[in-house]
Write an enzyme that holds these catalytic residues in place. Structure first.
Site, mmCIF file in Angstrom:
data_model
loop_
_atom_site.group_PDB
_atom_site.id
_atom_site.type_symbol
_atom_site.label_atom_id
_atom_site.label_comp_id
_atom_site.label_asym_id
_atom_site.label_seq_id
_atom_site.Cartn_x
_atom_site.Cartn_y
_atom_site.Cartn_z
ATOM 1 N N CYS A 226 -2.895 -1.878 8.952
ATOM 2 C CA CYS A 226 -3.344 -1.056 7.826
ATOM 3 C C CYS A 226 -4.067 0.219 8.231
ATOM 4 O O CYS A 226 -3.625 1.311 7.874
ATOM 5 C CB CYS A 226 -4.259 -1.876 6.920
ATOM 6 S SG CYS A 226 -3.359 -3.184 6.096
ATOM 7 N N LEU B 259 -7.221 -7.792 0.947
ATOM 8 C CA LEU B 259 -7.456 -8.932 1.840
ATOM 9 C C LEU B 259 -7.538 -8.482 3.294
ATOM 10 O O LEU B 259 -6.961 -7.476 3.690
ATOM 11 C CB LEU B 259 -6.374 -9.997 1.660
ATOM 12 C CG LEU B 259 -4.914 -9.698 2.023
ATOM 13 C CD1 LEU B 259 -4.668 -9.688 3.510
ATOM 14 C CD2 LEU B 259 -4.033 -10.727 1.376
ATOM 15 N N THR C 11 0.846 -1.196 0.000
ATOM 16 C CA THR C 11 0.000 0.000 0.000
ATOM 17 C C THR C 11 0.885 1.251 0.000
ATOM 18 O O THR C 11 1.744 1.391 0.874
ATOM 19 C CB THR C 11 -0.913 -0.014 1.250
ATOM 20 O OG1 THR C 11 -1.678 -1.218 1.219
ATOM 21 C CG2 THR C 11 -1.842 1.191 1.267
ATOM 22 N N LYS D 188 -2.119 3.223 10.021
ATOM 23 C CA LYS D 188 -1.024 3.680 9.166
ATOM 24 C C LYS D 188 -1.548 4.348 7.896
ATOM 25 O O LYS D 188 -1.079 5.412 7.497
ATOM 26 C CB LYS D 188 -0.162 2.455 8.849
ATOM 27 C CG LYS D 188 0.603 2.488 7.569
ATOM 28 C CD LYS D 188 1.421 1.221 7.435
ATOM 29 C CE LYS D 188 0.825 0.208 6.482
ATOM 30 N NZ LYS D 188 0.858 0.564 5.082
ATOM 31 N N ASN E 90 -10.020 1.984 3.053
ATOM 32 C CA ASN E 90 -9.580 1.959 4.452
ATOM 33 C C ASN E 90 -10.016 3.199 5.226
ATOM 34 O O ASN E 90 -10.351 3.120 6.401
ATOM 35 C CB ASN E 90 -8.054 1.801 4.529
ATOM 36 C CG ASN E 90 -7.660 0.335 4.425
ATOM 37 O OD1 ASN E 90 -8.514 -0.533 4.320
ATOM 38 N ND2 ASN E 90 -6.375 0.051 4.427
ATOM 39 N N GLY F 154 -7.053 -1.059 14.969
ATOM 40 C CA GLY F 154 -5.606 -1.268 15.016
ATOM 41 C C GLY F 154 -5.175 -2.062 13.804
ATOM 42 O O GLY F 154 -5.809 -1.993 12.754
HETATM 43 N N1 LIG Z 1 -1.611 -7.177 6.296
HETATM 44 C C1 LIG Z 1 -2.709 -6.803 5.653
HETATM 45 O O1 LIG Z 1 -3.837 -7.145 6.036
HETATM 46 C C2 LIG Z 1 -2.614 -5.965 4.394
HETATM 47 C C3 LIG Z 1 -3.728 -5.886 3.535
HETATM 48 C C4 LIG Z 1 -3.619 -5.142 2.363
HETATM 49 C C5 LIG Z 1 -2.439 -4.455 2.076
HETATM 50 N N2 LIG Z 1 -1.384 -4.527 2.949
HETATM 51 C C6 LIG Z 1 -0.145 -3.825 2.577
HETATM 52 O O2 LIG Z 1 0.743 -4.790 2.003
HETATM 53 C C7 LIG Z 1 2.110 -4.516 2.368
HETATM 54 C C8 LIG Z 1 2.701 -5.713 3.094
HETATM 55 O O3 LIG Z 1 1.959 -5.928 4.290
HETATM 56 P P1 LIG Z 1 2.170 -7.241 5.177
HETATM 57 O O4 LIG Z 1 1.202 -7.162 6.297
HETATM 58 O O5 LIG Z 1 2.218 -8.433 4.304
HETATM 59 O O6 LIG Z 1 3.655 -6.934 5.733
HETATM 60 P P2 LIG Z 1 4.661 -7.943 6.463
HETATM 61 O O7 LIG Z 1 5.519 -7.078 7.309
HETATM 62 O O8 LIG Z 1 3.872 -9.063 7.076
HETATM 63 O O9 LIG Z 1 5.507 -8.575 5.262
HETATM 64 C C9 LIG Z 1 6.453 -7.885 4.523
HETATM 65 C C10 LIG Z 1 7.559 -8.856 4.169
HETATM 66 O O10 LIG Z 1 8.458 -8.247 3.235
HETATM 67 C C11 LIG Z 1 9.781 -8.685 3.549
HETATM 68 N N3 LIG Z 1 10.744 -7.763 2.962
HETATM 69 C C12 LIG Z 1 10.999 -6.475 3.279
HETATM 70 N N4 LIG Z 1 11.931 -5.955 2.478
HETATM 71 C C13 LIG Z 1 12.282 -6.935 1.621
HETATM 72 C C14 LIG Z 1 13.206 -7.032 0.541
HETATM 73 N N5 LIG Z 1 13.962 -5.997 0.182
HETATM 74 N N6 LIG Z 1 13.331 -8.204 -0.121
HETATM 75 C C15 LIG Z 1 12.593 -9.285 0.228
HETATM 76 N N7 LIG Z 1 11.701 -9.245 1.245
HETATM 77 C C16 LIG Z 1 11.538 -8.101 1.923
HETATM 78 C C17 LIG Z 1 9.804 -8.719 5.072
HETATM 79 O O11 LIG Z 1 10.842 -9.535 5.573
HETATM 80 C C18 LIG Z 1 8.403 -9.285 5.371
HETATM 81 O O12 LIG Z 1 8.427 -10.692 5.455
HETATM 82 C C19 LIG Z 1 2.059 -3.229 3.207
HETATM 83 O O13 LIG Z 1 2.250 -2.143 2.354
HETATM 84 C C20 LIG Z 1 0.624 -3.225 3.745
HETATM 85 O O14 LIG Z 1 0.182 -1.916 4.027
HETATM 86 C C21 LIG Z 1 -1.436 -5.290 4.078
#
Ligand SMILES: NC(=O)c1ccc[n+]([C@@H]2O[C@H](COP(=O)([O-])OP(=O)(O)OC[C@H]3O[C@@H](n4cnc5c(N)ncnc54)[C@H](O)[C@@H]3O)[C@@H](O)[C@H]2O)c1
Length: 416
Positions: A269, A155, A121, A272, A210, A266
């Site tokens: 997402c 998701l 995001t 933030k 969101n 909380g």
């Molecule tokens: N969690 C949710 O419900 C959700 C839903 C929609 C969108 N998002 C968005 O999606 C994105 C990811 O969220 P998340 O919850 O999966 O985060 P997360 O922290 O669970 O996962 C991110 C992963 O990326 C890896 N990473 C970071 N830098 C890296 C690199 N250079 N090379 C390889 N791996 C790397 C980290 O080790 C980590 O495992 C964010 O921008 C979030 O806002 C999250």
């Protein structure tokens, strides 16, 4: 053939979701512990449905790699799903995204014309104003040497796999025909409408969603505080009756969960993303008002609950906090309201706190390191305490509410 960079909640769901749809998928993460866990056929966090697919697809359709260089010749599309946290001012921290893109560009060549799809995001305008110029500085012209698209992810943790596999609609921000063609091809098995829009629009839709959800929650919370101050209003019944209005909710009605009071939103997402949009809009000269109030109310509701709980409460009272994850069916404790509630109680001098969560005791302890005891069951937490705070509405707590019958209970979710 697809590669997914970043195997967190979004990335691993994306990778396994695509493999379930029949694609060959490579997963890459720079966190070795996480990677080793996945290689050992273990999902590094709790998310329903993922263990079964990992078990089925690992080394058949889903392959874990240390680096993109090990599979780059075999792939057409690279999804980037790394974290995009915000700083105290709400400014999105793009360093993880830029580092991931840099590592991708270090192993692909301009003539390869790979498609990079950003799923993290990012505030609207980021891809055009920050990412494409960043890529250019690394020697790649977007739309020629490499194709860039943005595909927001909607998701919800707890139902991540189902949300990914059966989306209502798929949105893709694209700048060129080739990206559209490739995305049409890979999204076809999802049997959902695919909408191609501008990059800014695709980024914006995620925030539209969101911000609305957060606003609904803060609206509900403000209404619950008004009701409480007026008195003699059954907040739970009032909201249930509000939900009966068919113009809004219909059935099945998952939106009701957002138009319902609690102790604040909380997770990784909502807090933030709202802060990030406020910051971005001010950068563009617009002073967001509703959204600032949404954030303020999200803090105020916790203070409201603490004042209510601690009114006339002796400092040596034994308190149980039930629920530590930010919502049920996930172990995620990022920005969880329970941490604010517990910290405020401690600050007020309450020392006898026992916490229990069906999944998150260990993770919560690791992340917040607060001086509380952890119980291994609801019964264990409740039997040792006089005051019970229901902070996360796990079904287990609702199913066993008879355990609470002789206790003073604060139901911060209006679910009991
Ligand atoms: N969690 C949710 O419900 C959700 C839903 C929609 C969108 N998002 C968005 O999606 C994105 C990811 O969220 P998340 O919850 O999966 O985060 P997360 O922290 O669970 O996962 C991110 C992963 O990326 C890896 N990473 C970071 N830098 C890296 C690199 N250079 N090379 C390889 N791996 C790397 C980290 O080790 C980590 O495992 C964010 O921008 C979030 O806002 C999250």
């Amino acid at each position: 053939m697809i590669a997914v960079i970043g195997l967190g909640y979004v990335g691993l769901t994306t990778a396994l979701g695509f493999s379930e749809k029949g694609f060959k998928v490579y997963g890459i993460d720079n966190n070795k512990e996480k990677l080793n866990s996945i290689i050992a056929n273990k999902i590094p966090f709790f998310e329903k449905g993922l263990p079964e697919i990992l078990n089925k697809k690992l080394n058949k359709k889903f392959f874990v790699k240390n680096s993109l260089s090990e599979c780059v010749d075999d792939i057409e599309v690279i999804f980037v799903c790394v974290e995009t946290p915000v700083d105290d001012t709400g400014k999105a921290n793009l360093t993880y995204l830029q580092a991931a893109l840099k590592s991708v560009l270090s192993v692909i060549k301009p003539k390869d014309k790979k498609l990079i799809v950003i799923k993290s995001t990012v505030p609207p305008s980021t891809t055009t104003k920050k990412i494409i110029p960043f890529i250019k500085r690394l020697g790649f012209k977007a739309g020629y040497d490499v194709h860039i698209a943005y595909n927001p992810e909607f998701l919800r943790e707890g139902t991540a796999l189902e949300d990914f596999i059966k989306p209502d609609r798929i949105i893709a921000g694209v700048n060129d025909e080739y990206s559209k063609q490739v995305l049409n091809k890979i999204f076809k098995p999802f049997k959902a409408p695919v909408y191609f829009v501008s990059l800014n629009t695709s980024e914006f839709v995620k925030y539209l969603s969101n911000s609305f959800l957060a606003t609904l929650l803060s609206y509900s919370n403000e209404m619950s505080m008004i009701a409480d101050s007026i008195g003699n209003i059954d907040i739970k019944s009032a909201f249930k009756l509000f939900h009966e209005d068919k113009r809004w909710f219909g059935k099945p009605a998952s939106m009701q969960g957002y138009a319902y009071p609690c102790c604040g939103f909380g997770g990784s997402c909502l807090p933030k993303d709202i802060k990030s949009l406020i910051n971005k809009s001010s950068e563009f000269g617009y002073n967001a008002k509703i959204l600032k109030d949404v954030i303020d109310i999200n803090e105020e509701i916790k203070v409201f609950w603490i004042n209510k709980i601690t009114k006339n409460l002796r400092k040596d009272t034994k308190i149980a906090v039930l629920g530590l994850s930010f919502k049920p069916d996930t172990e995620d404790v990022r920005d969880t309201p329970s941490s604010a509630i517990i910290k405020m109680l401690i600050k007020k001098g309450y020392k006898n706190i026992t916490a229990y969560d069906p999944l998150s005791n260990k993770l919560f302890d690791k992340v917040y390191n607060v001086p509380v005891k952890y119980a291994s069951s609801m019964k264990g937490a409740v039997s040792k305490s006089d005051v019970i705070i229901l902070a996360t509405a796990w079904q287990e707590f609702l199913d066993n509410k008879d355990l609470l019958s002789k206790k003073i209970v604060f139901d911060l979710r209006y679910k009991l």
